[in-house]
Design an enzyme around this catalytic site. Structure first.
Site, short mmCIF file in Angstrom:
data_model
loop_
_atom_site.label_atom_id
_atom_site.label_comp_id
_atom_site.label_asym_id
_atom_site.label_seq_id
_atom_site.Cartn_x
_atom_site.Cartn_y
_atom_site.Cartn_z
N SER A 34 0.84 -1.29 0.35
CA SER A 34 -0.25 0.12 -0.42
C SER A 34 1.21 1.10 -0.38
CB SER A 34 -0.52 -0.29 1.08
OG SER A 34 -1.37 -1.03 1.45
N HIS A 65 -4.57 -2.55 -5.29
CA HIS A 65 -3.71 -2.98 -5.91
C HIS A 65 -3.89 -4.11 -6.98
CE1 HIS A 65 -2.45 -3.60 -1.29
NE2 HIS A 65 -3.54 -3.02 -0.70
N HIS A 87 -3.17 -11.44 0.84
CA HIS A 87 -3.45 -11.12 2.12
C HIS A 87 -3.41 -12.00 2.84
CE1 HIS A 87 -2.23 -6.96 1.38
NE2 HIS A 87 -1.57 -6.84 2.55
N TYR A 89 -5.12 -12.05 5.74
CA TYR A 89 -6.52 -11.58 6.40
C TYR A 89 -7.83 -11.98 5.09
CZ TYR A 89 -5.20 -6.70 4.25
OH TYR A 89 -5.04 -6.23 3.37
N GLU A 90 -7.48 -11.95 4.51
CA GLU A 90 -8.47 -12.46 3.15
C GLU A 90 -8.96 -13.79 3.42
OE1 GLU A 90 -7.66 -10.54 -0.81
OE2 GLU A 90 -5.45 -10.07 0.30
N ALA A 117 2.98 -1.10 4.09
CA ALA A 117 2.15 -0.35 4.96
C ALA A 117 2.49 -0.64 6.22
CB ALA A 117 1.25 0.22 4.66
N MET A 213 0.10 -6.02 8.91
CA MET A 213 -0.35 -7.35 8.26
C MET A 213 0.07 -8.12 6.88
SD MET A 213 -4.29 -5.44 8.76
CE MET A 213 -4.03 -4.35 10.25
N SER A 214 1.40 -7.40 6.48
CA SER A 214 1.93 -8.62 5.30
C SER A 214 3.17 -9.04 6.08
CB SER A 214 1.71 -7.85 4.12
OG SER A 214 2.96 -6.66 4.45
N ASN A 237 0.68 5.99 10.08
CA ASN A 237 0.01 6.17 10.63
C ASN A 237 1.12 5.77 12.27
OD1 ASN A 237 -1.35 3.36 9.86
ND2 ASN A 237 -1.14 3.52 12.24
N HIS A 249 -8.96 2.30 6.89
CA HIS A 249 -8.29 1.60 5.65
C HIS A 249 -8.20 3.19 4.51
CE1 HIS A 249 -6.42 -0.56 2.25
NE2 HIS A 249 -7.32 0.01 1.62
N1 HPA Z 1 -1.77 -2.00 11.60
C1 HPA Z 1 -1.32 -2.81 11.64
N2 HPA Z 1 -1.28 -2.89 10.13
C2 HPA Z 1 -1.40 -1.46 9.58
C3 HPA Z 1 -0.93 -0.47 10.78
C4 HPA Z 1 -1.53 -0.34 11.63
O1 HPA Z 1 -1.57 0.48 12.58
N3 HPA Z 1 -0.84 0.79 9.86
C5 HPA Z 1 -0.75 0.60 8.54
N4 HPA Z 1 -0.91 -1.12 8.67
#
Ligand code: HPA
Length: 278
Positions: A34, A65, A87, A89-90, A117, A213-214, A237, A249
């Site tokens: 991302s 993506h 991912h 999580y999918e 990201a 998450m990746s 963030n 997101h």
């Molecule tokens: N947590 C998990 N995954 C992320 C975050 C986060 O704060 N920011 C971007 N991907």
């Protein structure tokens, strides 16, 4: 996909790509997370192949993506760029990128540059910062190698993120920006929900500087396939509880977009500074 179907799909995908790549022999692949998507636009002399044409590649659902492979050059560096990752999580399964990584290995790719990201656990790395990953914590405790036959599955993870490549990346970052990248540990969480503030305090105590998450499944797959790995995390963030912001997101993507021009320029410099034979 069962192991023999996957092996056949990898053979077919590698064959299709060899035909499309012609004389190109890229030894570097860059997997875009991302916020890093615009890097694909900087590739010149590109051959573009949608993942949908490659049987070992995943079908992607998430916005942002694209699911495109681009083979071409950044400056003089030949490379393959992968825009889009599956991912965990999918589906709940960590092996969504297994066919991709094995196809790269079959093509002779030696280095995998991963981008993602992430949430920052360190106030010294505000949103927009790019962190060089020196190690990871597989907090999910899942592996894409479960069920894999052979002793090769017992992969040494002591040098998951190659030290020589990190030095080359730092030299390129200093030359391009005047300063070195902050270095840290990336903790992999399953998601798709963000963390609680208590979980973030736990991760800080565990020694992580970033959370995402990746990346970790692909690093495991790459090490198993004999590829060296370099990874860059774009902080989108401050992690939960470390700022007053509500995480979403949309917010992650907006920050990623705002920071992406600088991140992409940095990635171009880093990629050009890598020596494939390192
Ligand atoms: N947590 C998990 N995954 C992320 C975050 C986060 O704060 N920011 C971007 N991907």
């Amino acid at each position: 996909m069962n192991p023999s179907d996957l092996a056949a799909a990898v053979d077919t995908s590698a064959g299709l790509l060899r035909a499309r790549l012609g004389e190109r022999r890229p030894r570097i692949a860059v997997l875009l997370g991302s916020g890093w998507g615009p890097f694909a636009d900087a590739v010149t002399d590109a051959v573009t192949v949608p993942y949908a044409e490659l049987p070992a590649f995943p079908r992607l659902a998430i916005g942002g993506h694209a699911g495109l492979l681009k083979a071409g050059r950044i400056g003089r560096q030949e490379l393959i760029v992968l825009a889009g990752r599956k991912h965990t999580y999918e589906t709940g399964e960590p092996d969504g990128m297994k066919g991709v990584i094995r196809t790269l290995a079959a093509l002779g790719v030696e280095l995998l540059v991963q981008t993602n990201a992430a949430g920052s656990l360190d106030h010294a790395m505000p949103p927009g910062t790019v962190m060089l990953v020196e190690d990871h914590i597989n907090l999910v405790q899942r592996s894409p190698l479960v069920g894999e036959p052979g002793d090769g599955r017992f992969v040494d993870m002591g040098t998951a993120y190659d030290a020589t490549l990190r030095l080359q990346a730092q030299a390129a970052a200093v030359a391009a920006t005047g300063h070195a990248l902050p270095v840290g540990v990336y903790a992999w969480v399953l998601g798709p929900q963000f963390e609680t503030p208590a979980e973030i305090r736990m991760l800080q105590r565990l020694g992580a500087q970033a959370v995402g998450m990746s990346t970790v499944p692909e690093t495991i797959l790459a090490r198993h396939a004999g590829l060296k790995v370099l990874a860059l995390s774009l902080m989108t963030n401050m992690a939960a509880g470390l700022s007053a912001e509500t995480l979403s997101h949309g917010h992650t993507m907006a920050t990623a977009q705002a920071a992406s021009e600088r991140a992409v320029a940095l990635l171009a410099a880093v990629v050009q500074g890598l020596e494939a034979a390192a």
